[in-house]
Design a protein around this motif. Structure first.
Motif, PDB file in Angstrom:
ATOM      1  N   ARG A  60       0.376  -1.572 -21.044  1.00  0.00           N
ATOM      2  CA  ARG A  60       0.536  -2.029 -19.655  1.00  0.00           C
ATOM      3  C   ARG A  60      -0.807  -2.025 -18.939  1.00  0.00           C
ATOM      4  NH1 ARG A  60       5.038   2.278 -17.927  1.00  0.00           N
ATOM      5  NH2 ARG A  60       3.442   3.571 -18.916  1.00  0.00           N
ATOM      6  N   THR A  86       4.449   9.460 -15.998  1.00  0.00           N
ATOM      7  CA  THR A  86       3.545   8.931 -14.967  1.00  0.00           C
ATOM      8  C   THR A  86       3.645   7.407 -14.936  1.00  0.00           C
ATOM      9  OG1 THR A  86       1.890   9.126 -16.711  1.00  0.00           O
ATOM     10  CG2 THR A  86       1.862  10.792 -15.009  1.00  0.00           C
ATOM     11  N   PRO A  87       3.197   6.781 -13.842  1.00  0.00           N
ATOM     12  CA  PRO A  87       3.269   5.308 -13.761  1.00  0.00           C
ATOM     13  C   PRO A  87       2.554   4.624 -14.927  1.00  0.00           C
ATOM     14  CG  PRO A  87       2.715   6.228 -11.613  1.00  0.00           C
ATOM     15  CD  PRO A  87       2.692   7.377 -12.585  1.00  0.00           C
ATOM     16  N   ARG A  88       1.490   5.252 -15.407  1.00  0.00           N
ATOM     17  CA  ARG A  88       0.797   4.765 -16.601  1.00  0.00           C
ATOM     18  C   ARG A  88       0.548   5.974 -17.483  1.00  0.00           C
ATOM     19  NH1 ARG A  88       2.423   0.847 -15.116  1.00  0.00           N
ATOM     20  NH2 ARG A  88       1.441  -1.175 -14.701  1.00  0.00           N
ATOM     21  N   GLY A 143      -2.932   4.427  -7.621  1.00  0.00           N
ATOM     22  CA  GLY A 143      -2.923   3.883  -6.261  1.00  0.00           C
ATOM     23  C   GLY A 143      -4.330   3.649  -5.751  1.00  0.00           C
ATOM     24  N   GLU A 146      -1.076  10.799   0.278  1.00  0.00           N
ATOM     25  CA  GLU A 146      -1.450  10.546  -1.124  1.00  0.00           C
ATOM     26  C   GLU A 146      -2.766   9.794  -1.218  1.00  0.00           C
ATOM     27  OE1 GLU A 146       1.224   9.550   0.493  1.00  0.00           O
ATOM     28  OE2 GLU A 146       3.054   9.659  -0.689  1.00  0.00           O
ATOM     29  N   PHE A 147      -3.116   9.054  -0.158  1.00  0.00           N
ATOM     30  CA  PHE A 147      -4.438   8.425  -0.112  1.00  0.00           C
ATOM     31  C   PHE A 147      -5.462   9.382   0.499  1.00  0.00           C
ATOM     32  CE2 PHE A 147      -2.322   4.043   0.205  1.00  0.00           C
ATOM     33  CZ  PHE A 147      -2.685   3.667  -1.073  1.00  0.00           C
ATOM     34  N   ASP A 201      -2.828   0.780 -20.882  1.00  0.00           N
ATOM     35  CA  ASP A 201      -2.479   2.134 -21.312  1.00  0.00           C
ATOM     36  C   ASP A 201      -1.921   2.091 -22.737  1.00  0.00           C
ATOM     37  OD1 ASP A 201       0.180   1.371 -21.134  1.00  0.00           O
ATOM     38  OD2 ASP A 201       0.782   2.999 -19.784  1.00  0.00           O
ATOM     39  N   ARG A 216      -1.604   8.092   4.974  1.00  0.00           N
ATOM     40  CA  ARG A 216      -0.614   8.593   4.009  1.00  0.00           C
ATOM     41  C   ARG A 216      -1.317   9.658   3.151  1.00  0.00           C
ATOM     42  NH1 ARG A 216       4.287   6.158   3.155  1.00  0.00           N
ATOM     43  NH2 ARG A 216       4.283   7.078   1.088  1.00  0.00           N
ATOM     44  N   LEU A 255       1.480   1.656  -3.630  1.00  0.00           N
ATOM     45  CA  LEU A 255       0.276   2.178  -4.301  1.00  0.00           C
ATOM     46  C   LEU A 255       0.112   3.666  -4.016  1.00  0.00           C
ATOM     47  CD1 LEU A 255      -2.551  -0.514  -3.991  1.00  0.00           C
ATOM     48  CD2 LEU A 255      -0.802  -0.230  -5.740  1.00  0.00           C
ATOM     49  N   SER A 256       0.351   4.057  -2.761  1.00  0.00           N
ATOM     50  CA  SER A 256       0.157   5.479  -2.427  1.00  0.00           C
ATOM     51  C   SER A 256       1.051   6.343  -3.293  1.00  0.00           C
ATOM     52  CB  SER A 256       0.425   5.721  -0.935  1.00  0.00           C
ATOM     53  OG  SER A 256       1.808   5.736  -0.665  1.00  0.00           O
ATOM     54  N   GLN A 257       2.229   5.826  -3.627  1.00  0.00           N
ATOM     55  CA  GLN A 257       3.175   6.619  -4.422  1.00  0.00           C
ATOM     56  C   GLN A 257       2.714   6.808  -5.861  1.00  0.00           C
ATOM     57  OE1 GLN A 257       6.569   4.215  -3.412  1.00  0.00           O
ATOM     58  NE2 GLN A 257       7.266   5.653  -1.854  1.00  0.00           N
ATOM     59  N   LYS A 258       1.656   6.135  -6.233  1.00  0.00           N
ATOM     60  CA  LYS A 258       1.109   6.318  -7.588  1.00  0.00           C
ATOM     61  C   LYS A 258      -0.092   7.263  -7.570  1.00  0.00           C
ATOM     62  CE  LYS A 258       2.362   1.572  -8.720  1.00  0.00           C
ATOM     63  NZ  LYS A 258       3.525   1.805  -9.594  1.00  0.00           N
ATOM     64  N   ASN A 259      -0.264   7.974  -6.473  1.00  0.00           N
ATOM     65  CA  ASN A 259      -1.424   8.851  -6.303  1.00  0.00           C
ATOM     66  C   ASN A 259      -0.997  10.292  -6.128  1.00  0.00           C
ATOM     67  OD1 ASN A 259      -3.719   7.279  -6.333  1.00  0.00           O
ATOM     68  ND2 ASN A 259      -4.286   7.714  -4.232  1.00  0.00           N
ATOM     69  N   TYR A 260      -1.815  11.198  -6.642  1.00  0.00           N
ATOM     70  CA  TYR A 260      -1.614  12.624  -6.417  1.00  0.00           C
ATOM     71  C   TYR A 260      -2.668  13.086  -5.416  1.00  0.00           C
ATOM     72  CZ  TYR A 260      -0.236  17.385  -7.887  1.00  0.00           C
ATOM     73  OH  TYR A 260       0.264  18.662  -7.946  1.00  0.00           O
ATOM     74  N   ILE A 320      -2.450   9.545 -12.620  1.00  0.00           N
ATOM     75  CA  ILE A 320      -1.873   9.909 -11.328  1.00  0.00           C
ATOM     76  C   ILE A 320      -2.789   9.489 -10.179  1.00  0.00           C
ATOM     77  CG2 ILE A 320      -0.245  11.723 -11.972  1.00  0.00           C
ATOM     78  CD1 ILE A 320      -2.495  13.772 -11.579  1.00  0.00           C
ATOM     79  N   SER A 321      -3.593   8.456 -10.444  1.00  0.00           N
ATOM     80  CA  SER A 321      -4.498   7.931  -9.417  1.00  0.00           C
ATOM     81  C   SER A 321      -4.483   6.408  -9.403  1.00  0.00           C
ATOM     82  CB  SER A 321      -5.934   8.395  -9.680  1.00  0.00           C
ATOM     83  OG  SER A 321      -6.002   9.786  -9.837  1.00  0.00           O
ATOM     84  N   PHE A 330       0.814  -1.219   0.000  1.00  0.00           N
ATOM     85  CA  PHE A 330       0.000   0.000   0.000  1.00  0.00           C
ATOM     86  C   PHE A 330       0.849   1.271   0.000  1.00  0.00           C
ATOM     87  CE2 PHE A 330      -3.098  -3.214   1.192  1.00  0.00           C
ATOM     88  CZ  PHE A 330      -4.121  -2.901   0.309  1.00  0.00           C
ATOM     89  N   THR A 331       2.056   1.174   0.522  1.00  0.00           N
ATOM     90  CA  THR A 331       2.954   2.326   0.399  1.00  0.00           C
ATOM     91  C   THR A 331       3.274   2.563  -1.077  1.00  0.00           C
ATOM     92  OG1 THR A 331       3.896   1.906   2.568  1.00  0.00           O
ATOM     93  CG2 THR A 331       5.205   3.256   1.071  1.00  0.00           C
TER      94      THR A 331
END
Lengths: 501, 445
Positions: free
Chosen positions: B299, A475-477, B108, B93-94, B295, B91, A67-72, B105-106, A64-65
């Motif tokens: 991926r 971006t990650p994707r 997660g 970002e969540f 994407d 966290r 995953l959090s890093q893929k969020n803004y 950028i979402s 989950f850490t």
């Protein structure tokens, strides 16, 4: 493709699903082995496994850490998402909501053991009543749209109480989609009112559609174009003149809080998104909280539960036997009492700002939005003249002629480290970009964003269209295929399903 | 004011850039008559220390159910939430992200929702699940409305074992075409004979409000024969680790409260509503859905999908007016379920059951007391030889939260006045049970 054998790129990890990790028998929670003797399950015990993977605590934390890093989030940077109000989420609010005296309270404890929680609800209600000028508040709705349902049900109940069956609800074209959906869910015929050239509801059309079969007009003010409905007093007088009600969508209350009271605008009923105006975090989609303030005429119809103070102190009236004289609740909208955790956060924010600070909140939010409007309107085109409220609206005229869309522009902003503004909304403007800076962004932050938008426009004018069409690069994707997701819905992981790479 | 970054100098410069004389000029569209002439009667702002003190003072006036023997359940349960859950959901970002409108950028939030949907489908034994609703009660009402759209019938038959709040929400949402059977403490309710060709759905809770575990195969068959849908409500999601899933028993739609996984009591909210169903009902399912896709580089990734059912596209023709989900609560659910895994879930459920059985046996031996729930998971009904509400009040004075007197939720039902709903979880200790037993014994005539 990525140049690494793992697929990871430095701190950007290719994190598999939970279900693609784990081992049988492993667990991340220490629990004693049950004795296995008790069985009063009536012969209905589960025989087949659920299918959950076994992971240790470190595996789960890492998953989950990553995953959090893929969020803004708003903690990551500027998040000018119009109509959504992404302001700073104070951590004091989180700390206070976690006090065991609130977090570990059961809603069905005896009232004598929860007087502090009820006092908090009373205080929150008092703030909302004073800020809106309306005399009653229903606290249980779990989100803004849920609040709309609550408010419109109160209106329906008030009309029914006087034996008045009305069939239509007027909703401006520029309203949030939840407004017509709410009215329709209650069995009303939705009559859409067009906008005018000034980005407001067209008063003439409104008058022409008004009749004694109209239950309510649902007005968002400030509206979804970021503009104040400056003819609202006429609207209120007209709807009241035919015996209907003025429902206000209070999603944008942050623009006027402490400066203008909805009651003084003629509003009968309004929901307030606590998460927007009073900074409770959005958490990737919720939980929200949507209390509804009500006029004198509507207050008897507020749903269960509602606060009552008697000789023994505070309690919540939860059923027909417990209501004070004159109350005619239309029913119940949610299990238990509402989003208490959000009430604590909202009250902490109110106390932190005070009456003086909340007025400043509205002023700074409006000032920041007008600053964006003033500094960008020579680059991006603004469809409506005059000052805006808490959000600045642009359309795609400035870059459409260069062959890119609003979406391309938004994706290029992502590469620059910004969360894009709201795009394609409101629908009444072609290729809309709706920017809401809020009061919690610094001038330096706004200036950096303005400089970036201007630099992107310069890049576009130089002919580098590809840069926008290829964005985002970092971006990650990169652009995800939404059509594929809708045409071939895959909504869960299944054992044996192929992992694509 | 520490939350507001603009200085007076900033404000002045910004006004100059805008070309406005003062901030009042920006509010020029507000009709003069509606502008506040004087400040509102509200206190001025407080510093962090003062706010903390003021709010903590209110918290201290409450009896925190986590600090005393507590047997309250009735739809919300005091479970142990591992420390990792709250750490992870805090966290930034969540916590501070919005709806994942920009999927790049979402990822997660989106991947976590996809995992949540999978976990809910697995636990309930259904094919698909959505990305959560407000709470169990609203999820149950939405399931009922969904069944009406699917069956194109109006009439709803509701079990008397449905949580009274859920029943009331369903009534509020359904209008007058809902038939609720009277409560039946010991289970054994006859529903099947009441289903006919006009029935849209039958709503039944398992374990029911009084704790009974119910075999749903009979009602499931009756629904199938009449073309009605079976909506199964679960208020204690942990029970799904011990008893046969609604899917295995023939449910068409499952609505549940997910609070038991990762979420605290919070005086009743926020919590997380679960909604799962057969795949063929997908287009009538309300709320958000997260779907898998690829994407432009091929991926795997995730997006919100099938929004054509929703209010922002279909407006007044949408399947519901719901526009959010309980994202952060769903995340807490997913993290807790991930920590438990198959083995942890099985153990946790078994421990809950064992402790509940132990307490039921103990209380059932008290003179004049009787457990009226033949088969149960972690909650049962106890009949006392005195009004349960007064017993609860008396025991609360000694710091024991004895459970929920049925009169609290059925104030009109005199026959239920002596009944106490008692819930036991893994956090219930031997000393807690002893305190309750001794406390009750002391009150017996």
């Amino acid at each position: 493709m990525t140049g690494t054998t793992s697929g990871h790129r430095g701190l950007d990890f290719e994190e598999p699903l939970l279900f693609e990790q784990g081992a049988e028998g492993r667990t991340g929670v220490d629990l004693p082995k049950p004795a296995g003797k008790a069985n009063r399950l009536g012969g209905l015990e589960r025989k087949s496994p659920v299918g959950l993977p076994g992971l240790s605590e470190p595996q789960v934390i890492r998953h989950f850490t990553r995953l959090s890093q893929k969020n803004y989030g708003i903690d990551s940077g500027f998040y000018p998402l119009g109509s959504c109000t992404m302001k700073h989420n104070p951590r004091l609010n989180e700390k206070l909501a976690r006090l065991p005296g609130f977090a570990s309270l059961h809603p069905l404890q005896p009232w004598s053991t929860v007087q502090g929680a009820l006092e908090l609800i009373e205080q929150l209600a008092d703030w909302l009543k004073k800020l809106t000028g309306l005399p009653a508040v229903a606290l249980s709705p779990a989100a803004g749209a849920h609040g709309e349902l609550c408010g419109m049900m109160a209106i329906r109940a008030a009309l029914a109480d006087r034996g008045d069956k009305r069939a239509r609800v007027l909703v401006p074209e520029s309203a949030h989609g939840t407004n017509p959906a709410t009215a329709a869910a209650l069995g009303y015929r939705v009559d859409s009112v067009p906008g005018n050239a000034r980005g407001r509801m067209d008063l003439e059309s409104f008058h022409s559609k008004l009749g004694e079969d109209v239950a309510a007009v649902m007005l968002t003010n400030p509206n979804t174009c970021g503009l104040f409905e400056d003819e609202i007093l006429e609207v209120a007088a007209a709807i009241h003149g035919v015996g209907g009600f003025l429902y206000a969508d209070g999603a944008n209350f942050n623009a006027i809080v402490g400066r203008v009271r909805p009651a003084d605008l003629g509003v009968d009923c309004m929901h307030i998104n606590l998460h927007k105006t009073f900074s409770t975090p959005h958490g990737g989609g919720g939980p929200g909280s949507g209390p509804v303030v009500l006029s004198e005429a509507l207050s008897p119809f507020a749903p269960y539960p509602f606060l009552v103070r008697d000789a023994k102190g505070l309690r919540l009236a939860e059923g027909p036997g417990e209501v004070p004289e004159g109350a005619k609740p239309f029913g119940r909208l949610k299990g238990f009492h509402g989003q208490m955790g959000m009430f604590v956060r909202a009250l902490a924010y109110m106390l932190s700002h005070g009456g003086d600070g909340l007025k400043q909140v509205a002023e700074d939010a409006v000032l920041s939005a007008n600053y964006l409007l003033a500094t960008l309107k020579d680059e991006l085109s603004a469809p409506y003249a005059g000052p805006c409220m808490h959000e600045a609206l642009f359309d795609d005229a400035a870059f459409r002629k260069h062959g890119i869309t609003t979406l391309d522009f938004a994706k290029a902003l992502i590469d620059e480290g910004f969360h894009p503004m709201t795009i394609y909304f409101p629908l009444v403007v072609h290729g809309a970009l709706l920017m809401e800076p809020t009061e919690s962004e610094s001038k330096e932050g706004l200036d950096r964003f303005i400089a970036t938008v201007r630099a992107l426009m310069a890049r576009l004018k130089s002919g580098d269209v590809v840069h926008f069409q290829q964005a985002p690069q970092f971006t990650p994707r990169r652009r995800l295929d939404e059509t594929l997701a809708a045409r071939h819905p895959v909504l869960r992981w299944r054992a044996g399903a192929e992992v694509q790479d | 004011m520490r939350y507001l970054p603009l200085t007076d100098a900033d404000r002045q410069k910004m006004l100059e850039t805008i070309g406005a004389a003062s901030v009042d000029a920006l509010f020029v569209d507000v009709p003069k008559a509606a502008r506040l002439a004087a400040p509102l009667d509200l206190p001025d702002h407080l510093g962090e220390i003062e706010v903390e003190r003021a709010v903590a003072r209110l918290a201290a006036k409450n009896l925190d159910a986590g600090s005393v023997p507590s047997f309250l359940g009735a739809g919300l349960y005091r479970h142990f939430v591992p420390a990792a859950v709250d750490y992870l959901i805090q966290r930034g970002e969540f916590l501070t992200a919005y709806t994942p409108y920009q999927p790049e950028i979402s990822q997660g939030t989106l991947q976590a929702l996809f995992e949540f949907q999978t976990q809910v489908a697995l636990l309930t034994g259904m094919e698909i699940a959505n990305a959560s609703l407000y709470d169990g009660a609203t999820a149950a009402a939405e399931a009922m409305l969904m069944a009406r759209r699917l069956s194109r019938r109006e009439r709803v038959l509701v079990s008397g074992g449905l949580h009274p709040h859920y029943r009331d929400v369903a009534r509020t949402m359904a209008g007058g075409v809902i038939e609720v059977l009277p409560p039946k403490l010991g289970g054994g309710e006859e529903l099947a004979s009441k289903v006919d060709g006009t029935t849209a759905c039958v709503v039944v809770q398992n374990p029911d409000f009084f704790g009974n575990i119910r075999d749903l195969s009979g009602i499931s068959a009756a629904c199938a024969a009449a073309g009605a849908l079976l909506v199964v409500v679960v208020t204690e999601a942990l029970s799904l680790g011990a008893i046969r899933s609604p899917g295995e028993m023939g449910a068409d739609i499952v609505a549940a409260e997910g609070q038991s996984f990762g979420n605290g009591l919070n005086f009743g909210g926020p919590t997380v509503g679960l909604l799962a169903c057969r795949e063929k009902f997908l287009r009538q399912m309300p709320g958000r859905l997260c779907g898998q896709t690829v994407d432009i580089e091929g991926r795997r990734g995730w997006v919100l999908t099938l929004s054509t059912r929703e209010q922002h596209i279909r407006r007044e023709k949408a399947t519901s007016n719901i526009c959010t989900n309980s994202g952060l609560c769903a995340l807490a659910f997913t993290i807790h379920a991930a920590l438990l895994g198959e083995e942890g879930l099985k153990r946790l459920a078994a421990i809950n059951h064992e402790k509940a059985v132990a307490l039921a046996e103990r209380l059932g031996r008290l003179p004049g007391c009787e457990v009226t729930t033949p088969a149960f998971f972690n909650e049962f009904t106890l009949r006392l030889p005195l009004p349960a509400a007064s017993a609860v009040e008396r025991l609360a004075e000694d710091g024991v939260l004895a459970g929920v007197p049925l009169s609290r939720l059925y104030p009109e039902a005199e026959a239920l006045a002596n009944h106490l709903l008692v819930a036991v979880t893994e956090v219930t200790e031997e000393s807690d049970m002893a305190a309750l037993a001794a406390g009750l014994e002391g009150l017996l005539p």
